[in-house]
Design a protein around this motif. Structure first.
Motif, PDB file in Angstrom:
ATOM      1  N   PRO A  76       1.366  -8.844   3.093  1.00 49.37           N
ATOM      2  CA  PRO A  76       0.811  -8.848   1.727  1.00 49.37           C
ATOM      3  C   PRO A  76      -0.301  -9.859   1.520  1.00 49.37           C
ATOM      4  CG  PRO A  76       3.025  -9.793   1.773  1.00 49.37           C
ATOM      5  CD  PRO A  76       2.812  -9.158   3.100  1.00 49.37           C
ATOM      6  N   GLY A  77      -0.350 -10.907   2.344  1.00 49.54           N
ATOM      7  CA  GLY A  77      -1.413 -11.891   2.181  1.00 49.54           C
ATOM      8  C   GLY A  77      -2.795 -11.340   2.455  1.00 49.54           C
ATOM      9  N   PHE A  78      -2.887 -10.159   3.092  1.00 49.92           N
ATOM     10  CA  PHE A  78      -4.186  -9.550   3.374  1.00 49.92           C
ATOM     11  C   PHE A  78      -4.606  -8.563   2.273  1.00 49.92           C
ATOM     12  CE2 PHE A  78      -2.541 -10.409   7.779  1.00 49.92           C
ATOM     13  CZ  PHE A  78      -3.406 -11.467   8.052  1.00 49.92           C
ATOM     14  N   ALA A  79      -3.923  -8.590   1.133  1.00 48.20           N
ATOM     15  CA  ALA A  79      -4.144  -7.580   0.094  1.00 48.20           C
ATOM     16  C   ALA A  79      -5.171  -8.017  -0.936  1.00 48.20           C
ATOM     17  CB  ALA A  79      -2.825  -7.235  -0.592  1.00 48.20           C
ATOM     18  N   ARG A  80      -6.153  -8.856  -0.521  1.00 49.22           N
ATOM     19  CA  ARG A  80      -7.193  -9.269  -1.456  1.00 49.22           C
ATOM     20  C   ARG A  80      -8.322  -8.243  -1.475  1.00 49.22           C
ATOM     21  NH1 ARG A  80      -5.392 -13.967   1.013  1.00 49.22           N
ATOM     22  NH2 ARG A  80      -4.888 -15.725  -0.398  1.00 49.22           N
ATOM     23  N   LEU A  81      -8.868  -8.001  -2.679  1.00 50.81           N
ATOM     24  CA  LEU A  81      -9.913  -7.002  -2.856  1.00 50.81           C
ATOM     25  C   LEU A  81     -11.144  -7.337  -2.019  1.00 50.81           C
ATOM     26  CD1 LEU A  81     -10.065  -4.492  -4.831  1.00 50.81           C
ATOM     27  CD2 LEU A  81     -11.610  -5.886  -6.216  1.00 50.81           C
ATOM     28  N   ASN A  82     -11.695  -6.318  -1.368  1.00 50.91           N
ATOM     29  CA  ASN A  82     -12.941  -6.404  -0.591  1.00 50.91           C
ATOM     30  C   ASN A  82     -12.837  -7.298   0.642  1.00 50.91           C
ATOM     31  OD1 ASN A  82     -14.501  -4.679  -2.276  1.00 50.91           O
ATOM     32  ND2 ASN A  82     -14.789  -6.371  -3.729  1.00 50.91           N
ATOM     33  N   ASP A 103      -9.571  -9.071   6.262  1.00 50.00           N
ATOM     34  CA  ASP A 103      -8.687  -9.862   7.106  1.00 50.00           C
ATOM     35  C   ASP A 103      -7.520  -9.017   7.581  1.00 50.00           C
ATOM     36  OD1 ASP A 103     -10.450 -11.688   6.166  1.00 50.00           O
ATOM     37  OD2 ASP A 103      -9.005 -12.779   4.905  1.00 50.00           O
ATOM     38  N   GLY A 104      -6.978  -9.417   8.730  1.00 48.16           N
ATOM     39  CA  GLY A 104      -5.855  -8.680   9.295  1.00 48.16           C
ATOM     40  C   GLY A 104      -6.251  -7.230   9.525  1.00 48.16           C
TER      41      GLY A 104
END
Length: 1245
Positions: free
Chosen positions: A56-62, A65-66
């Motif tokens: 879930p830490g890679f769920a930032r918009l635009n 990562d990952g």
């Protein structure tokens, strides 16, 4: 609302106004900062992850990562993505993407929020829109501005649907800003007392605002009291917020000494709820969350005697007389403001205005309670138990709106038996069963489907069972059973698995839909978070850690006072005794005018009318006088002639007139009418009306616009005279009113007031009866209105490109459209209104089909009604379409109504913004050719005629009503066209009345007779085209049509006799034994043909209807609507040289008739004859209504009577009308009809 409410508001909120958004610490700056971008990895969590690169830490918009986003291990409906914003934050928007460069994206999702990461709440965009639309590819950003902001620390995104060719994949952003607040936590034993400055009472606007959250359904939020038991309380009661005002002693003698206003529902859900109470001048607004109760306070604030002290959270001295035993509040307050003063901030800073009793902390504790929601019939929760124990204990709390549903099912140890716990008719029922044993049932509680939390504790030890509801001994049951009970290994809550092949779970009723919490088994609490993580038990279709119950009656979509009830999935409206019908009580069951009742074929009588149809005005009772013109008569409370003495300017005689309807209803009726009038009679002796010398009138009246009027009956507003002044007939030519002559003798100024904008008269003031010998009398008649302009308001559309346009139709939650149409075209659009996406359209789709189409944002819907016969037959046809939050419907004429249920979770508001097109569309295609009339939108009529006058291709009005309404003209009446409607010409009918249905009856006494001379008729009409011209001595008849009704106890009797110049005759008699005989002598050289109707004696005092038709030698007879009998004449078939028709006694000796006829002739007729018709001749009608010009002779005692009314045989044929002596228009005679109950009339009461 009366002065008590104003008292409360003025004394409760006594300081200067501060804007609401300041009070709740709203932000003045832009609140759209990116909130997710700067969060650490630890702020993200999820139900699962496909791999470490999909965390879930890679769920930032635009971000890439990952793996470029979050993807769960399994793509199903139990996955979630959660973020922790670190503190409570105001959230105004969200945005989503799919996984970068992948086929993984979410197409729809739910948004949850929470303060603590527990007890989640689902965000709702609109009233019933829960889901957000997601993405259609991996990389496009879908942004949603929230309609109302969220204040929360935690957010959860729950995917509902995703790309079927990929997995769940999400990247997210959240927008908002910091949120500042002050909170206080009350432990259920504490109070906060605030003393304020009494000098603040000069404020124009008083405001109190706060937010609160609690899990307790009862508790005092605010209390203020004074002397003698006066007090004001704002308190939770059963999860609703009540505002109570109590006046302790009898300072005011009114039933309103106690006022209770209730708002909100389910407020014990441990979520924040806002309260706002505002007072400005006399307007009061009480708001809970988004729901506001507006009311207008009256009077002065001088009754409540209250101290300048407010207590929050409880009542300082709850034992005082007159104070209800309210519970102390347990929960949290936030941003508590009193007229701009931050009360919690004062408490934190230990200011002297604040006194804290007990322990109040300034942070909000969250109780560790995890609810679970059973969403549908597939929902269940399976939890493990300890098998083989002889001591069972299961407890839980539940809340639901459904009165049935399985709560618990468990199979007993090593047995095919089991125990069932379920709701039945709102009661908890326990059934214990085992093959070969009698089933044991016990029941406890009642009304448990009220949406409140209820606790259940089931205990069993061997054969002793106990069922306790709400810890209440009165709602508990205990019993001994014949079955030894040993626990099984699984407990099923709410329902059973669909694939339960070994019958571990049994469900005797429907599945449970609702919420549960605090589940315990064997006195051990169940960890539902462990269940959610699949560590314990099993479940399906549950929402864990939230209670999704909704009060579907808030807001109440039931209109016109309909009573709302609900189940888990829907609400229902009980429209009984409202006067309205439909899924939301939207449509009136009454017609809008007397004119509409008349054209359904109703006769005179009392009817309820609803002037604005489905609008806010209710129905009221009027008298409809159905003469050739339809009159609506509305009575008031003072119709007697009233004498006045001793009235002077300082002590005037003032009378108020109260009508059977309120002023809004009266105005709507007057606006509908073509003409209204009201007779005002003023009789005077030395009592003047006007005072031209000083310019101040001696007497005046006030109408609906509350303006003084000094003109009188027979005059107009611009002339300011009396009737005699207009006519130049006043007794003193120097004055414009008879009474102004000031004579010491009685005179009067009486006439009709007919200026519609001033009617009805509501008040009369008389001041000049104080001098010696001075007195006056007045009488005000009922309000009389004629016709209905809107019922006949029509337009003719002559080209397919022609249309009328009107302002946008506003029917967001309820919309009904009704109209009449007439056409020969095969198709065409009646009406269309468009929005950005929404629309509404009604059209003739084919010669036999009408379609109602609409879209409220959930996609187009169509409802089509097919007629078995063509609708393009150039006759009027009725169309009514309705759409509300529950359903849509379409009605054509009297065909069965077609309905379609609305979506349970879609948009509900119809949002239109274009012009309304009538007779065409915005694209100018599918135009309508023909006529449209009486077009009503939500009870309001559109003026088609006025708009048609200025529109090319459209003409006002539409001729040709008889093609549709001629069937309303009965008994030979002929339909005649009018511009607005039609009338029935009863010239050739034996009946009268607007539909030729009124019986013409007469009572004959001994020796009386009516003679109709055909020879004279010929002489009068030989140069006309009248049917009477056929009765020439040289012309023979081969056909007769005879109808009449009679009532008598005399036999023998002569009912009807027709003579000729050639000694031929027709006699209809009652013989000595009372049987009916018809005798034709058409050959003077033969005996007459005699035909006997062998019924029982017809001289029995009852009404009997006779129909006789002769066609040459064939004779057909029908008596009292029995089967028609056939006879054949043996003599000649020509009835030659008709001379006269005689009813009653024949006074001239006649030796040329048979003996039986001679006996009847000598006796004559004593009794009632009614509606006598011989071909096109109506001798009774001519004798009663046209004796001066018709060739009719009356002898003896002969009087008109109601004796022929067929009350016991056919009530619908009678026509009874109201007679008002002071009614200037045409009036039928007779008594008022108390209940207009015919086959096609409205039921009164």
């Amino acid at each position: 609302m009366d002065s008590f409410t104003e008292i409360f508001v003025r004394l409760l909120f006594l300081a200067a106004f501060h804007y609401w958004n300041v009070l709740v610490a709203g932000n003045k700056y832009n609140c759209d900062n990116q909130l997710v971008t700067a969060l650490p990895q630890s702020s993200f969590s999820s139900s699962s992850e496909l791999s470490s690169s999909h965390s879930p830490g890679f769920a930032r918009l635009n971000r890439r990562d990952g793996a470029g986003g979050w993807t769960p291990l399994v793509s199903n409906k139990y996955q979630w993505l959660q973020i922790d914003l670190g503190e409570r934050t105001e959230i105004t928007a969200v945005a989503t993407q799919g996984g970068y460069g992948s086929s993984d994206w979410v197409t729809s999702y739910l948004l949850m929020f929470s303060d603590s990461g527990r007890n989640w709440k689902q965000y709702c965009q609109e009233e019933s829109i829960w889901a957000f639309s997601g993405n259609t590819n991996a990389d496009s950003v879908v942004y949603h501005k929230l309609q109302h902001s969220i204040k929360a620390r935690f957010l959860q995104f729950i995917p509902l649907d995703w790309n079927p060719n990929g997995r769940i994949g999400m990247r997210i952003e959240v927008y908002g800003c910091a949120y500042r607040s002050e909170v206080a936590d009350f432990d259920g034993k504490s109070l906060l007392i605030f003393r304020f400055n009494p000098k603040s009472t000069t404020a124009l606007k008083d405001v109190i605002s706060l937010k609160f959250k609690t899990i307790q359904r009862d508790g005092v939020l605010l209390h203020r009291e004074g002397q003698n038991g006066d007090h004001i309380t704002l308190a939770l009661f059963n999860g609703k917020l009540s505002l109570l005002i109590n006046i302790g002693d009898a300072k005011m003698y009114s039933a309103d000494a106690q006022i209770n206003i209730t708002l909100g529902s389910l407020l014990d859900d441990q979520h924040w709820h806002s309260v706002l109470i505002e007072h400005f001048n006399n307007q009061v607004n009480f708001t809970v969350d988004k729901h506001t109760h507006h009311f207008h306070a009256k009077g002065e604030f001088n009754y409540l005697d209250l101290d300048y002290e407010l207590s929050f959270g409880g009542i300082p001295m709850p034992g005082k007389p007159g104070i209800l035993p309210w519970k102390t509040f347990q929960g949290c307050f936030e941003n508590l403001y009193y007229n701009g003063v931050n009360v919690i901030d004062l408490a934190k800073r230990h200011k002297p205005q604040i006194n804290i009793m007990g322990n109040i902390s300034f942070s909000c504790a969250e109780p560790p309670i995890v609810p679970v929601t059973f969403l549908n019939s597939n929902s269940y929760l399976a939890l493990p138990g300890t098998s083989g124990q002889d001591d069972i204990s299961v407890g839980f709390h539940f809340r639901t709106w459904n009165n049935e549903g399985l709560l618990l099912s468990s199979k007993l140890f090593q047995s095919t038996g089991g125990l069932l716990l379920y709701l039945s008719d709102g009661k908890v029922k326990l059934s214990i069963y085992k093959p070969g044993k009698a089933q044991s049932d016990i029941t406890a509680g009642a009304g448990l489907h009220n949406g409140q939390w209820h606790s259940v504790l089931l205990s069993a030890k061997r054969n002793r069972v106990s069922l306790i509801i709400d810890n209440d001994a009165a709602s508990s049951s205990h019993a001994s059973v014949t079955i030894q009970i040993f626990s099984g290994d699984t407990y099923y809550f709410g329902g059973c698995p669909a694939n339960d092949s070994i019958m571990e779970c049994k469900n005797p009723s429907s599945s449970f839909l609702g919420c549960m919490k605090l589940i315990s088994i064997d006195n051990k609490a169940v960890d539902l978070i462990s269940v959610q993580q699949n560590s314990v038990g099993n479940f399906s279709d549950l929402q864990i850690d939230l209670c999704g119950i909704i009060d579907r009656c808030l807001p109440n979509y039931c209109e016109h006072g309909g009573e709302c009830s609900q189940s888990w999935n829907s609400f229902y409206c009980n429209c009984a005794n409202t006067g309205y019908t439909g899924a939301t009580c939207h449509s009136s069951i009454y017609e809008q005018s007397c004119e509409a009742y008349k054209h359904r074929g109703n006769t005179s009588g009392f009817y309820y009318i609803d002037s604005d149809g489905s609008g806010p005005l209710g129905p009221f009772l009027v008298y409809c006088n159905m003469t050739d013109t339809t009159w609506t008569i509305i009575q008031h409370n003072n119709t007697e002639l009233t004498r006045v003495k001793s009235a002077n300017p300082e002590n005037p005689h003032t009378v108020f007139f109260k009508y059977a309807a309120n002023l809004e209803q009266l105005q709507a009726t007057i606006n509908h009418a073509e003409h209204c009038e009201q007779e005002l009679a003023y009789h005077c002796k030395k009592s003047r009306l006007s005072n031209k010398r000083e310019g101040i009138p001696f007497s005046w009246w006030i109408g609906k616009i509350n303006e003084t009027q000094t003109y009188w009956g027979g005059s107009t507003p611009d002339v300011q005279k009396c009737a005699c002044g207009i006519q130049g007939s006043c007794i003193d030519s120097q004055h414009d009113c008879n009474c102004d002559a000031d004579r010491n003798e009685w005179s009067n100024d009486t006439g009709l007031l007919s200026y519609k904008d001033h009617l009805p008269v509501t008040k009369l003031v008389i001041t000049d009866t104080h001098r010696p010998n001075s007195e006056a009398e007045y009488k005000l008649g009922p309000l009389l209105c004629r016709g209905d302009r809107e019922f006949w308001n029509a337009a003719s559309f002559n080209t397919e490109a022609s249309y009328l346009h009107f302002p946008t139709f506003h029917g967001e939650l309820s919309a009904d459209v009704s109209l009449f149409f007439k056409t020969t075209a095969s198709s065409g659009v009646f009406l269309e209104n468009l929005g950005i996406k929404d629309f509404i359209r009604i059209e003739l789709l084919s010669p036999t089909e009408v379609t109602f189409s609409f879209d409220v944002g959930n996609g187009p819907n169509d409802i089509t009604v097919k007629s078995p016969s063509p609708l393009n037959d150039n006759r009027w046809h009725y169309v009514k379409a309705e759409r509300n939050v529950k359903e849509a419907s379409l009605q054509i004429d009297q065909l069965p109504q077609r309905t379609r249920a609305a979506s349970s979770d879609g948009h509900i508001r119809l949002q239109l913004n274009s012009q309304l097109f009538v007779g065409g569309t915005a694209s100018r295609q599918k135009g309508f050719l023909g006529c449209i009339r009486s077009l009503q939108l939500n009870g309001g009529a559109l003026d088609l005629e006025e708009r048609a006058k200025i529109t090319p291709g459209v003409e006002p009005g539409c001729p040709g009503h008889c093609s549709s309404y001629s069937s309303l003209c009965h008994n030979g009446g002929k339909c005649k066209e009018r511009f607005s409607g039609f009338s029935c010409d009863c010239t050739l009918s034996a009946y009268e009345g607007p539909f030729c249905k009124k019986e013409i009856s007469a009572y004959f006494r001994a020796g009386s007779s009516v003679t109709y001379n055909f020879q004279e008729t010929y002489t009068l009409a030989k140069n006309s085209s009248s049917h009477a011209a056929s009765f020439h001595p040289d012309i023979s008849l081969t056909r007769e049509a005879i109808t009449f009704t009679f009532r008598t106890t005399w036999a023998p009797s002569l009912l009807l006799y027709v003579s000729s110049f050639y000694k031929e005759y027709l006699s209809i008699i009652l013989t000595k034994n009372g049987s009916l005989q018809i005798r034709y002598k058409l050959d003077s050289h033969q005996d007459p043909d005699s035909f006997s109707i062998n019924f029982k004696s017809m001289a029995d005092g009852q009404l009997h209807r006779v129909k006789i038709n002769r066609q040459e030698e064939m004779l057909f007879v029908e008596v009292n609507q029995n089967e028609r009998m056939r006879f054949r004449l043996s003599s000649d078939t020509q009835f030659n040289a008709i001379k006269s028709l005689i009813l009653g006694k024949i006074l001239v000796e006649n030796s040329d008739v048979d003996p039986d006829t001679l006996k009847a002739i000598s006796q004559g007729f004593i009794g009632c004859l009614s509606s006598v018709q011989f071909n096109h001749i109506a001798p009774l009608k001519a004798a009663l209504y046209d004796s001066s010009s018709a060739p009719v002779t009356v002898k003896g005692h002969f009087t008109e009577s109601k004796c022929g009314t067929l009350t016991s045989i056919d009530s619908t044929s009678s026509e009874t009308t109201h007679s008002f002596a002071d009614h200037s228009g045409p009036i039928d005679e007779g008594k008022p009809l108390a209940n207009a109950l015919t086959n096609d009339s409205a039921i009164i009461g």
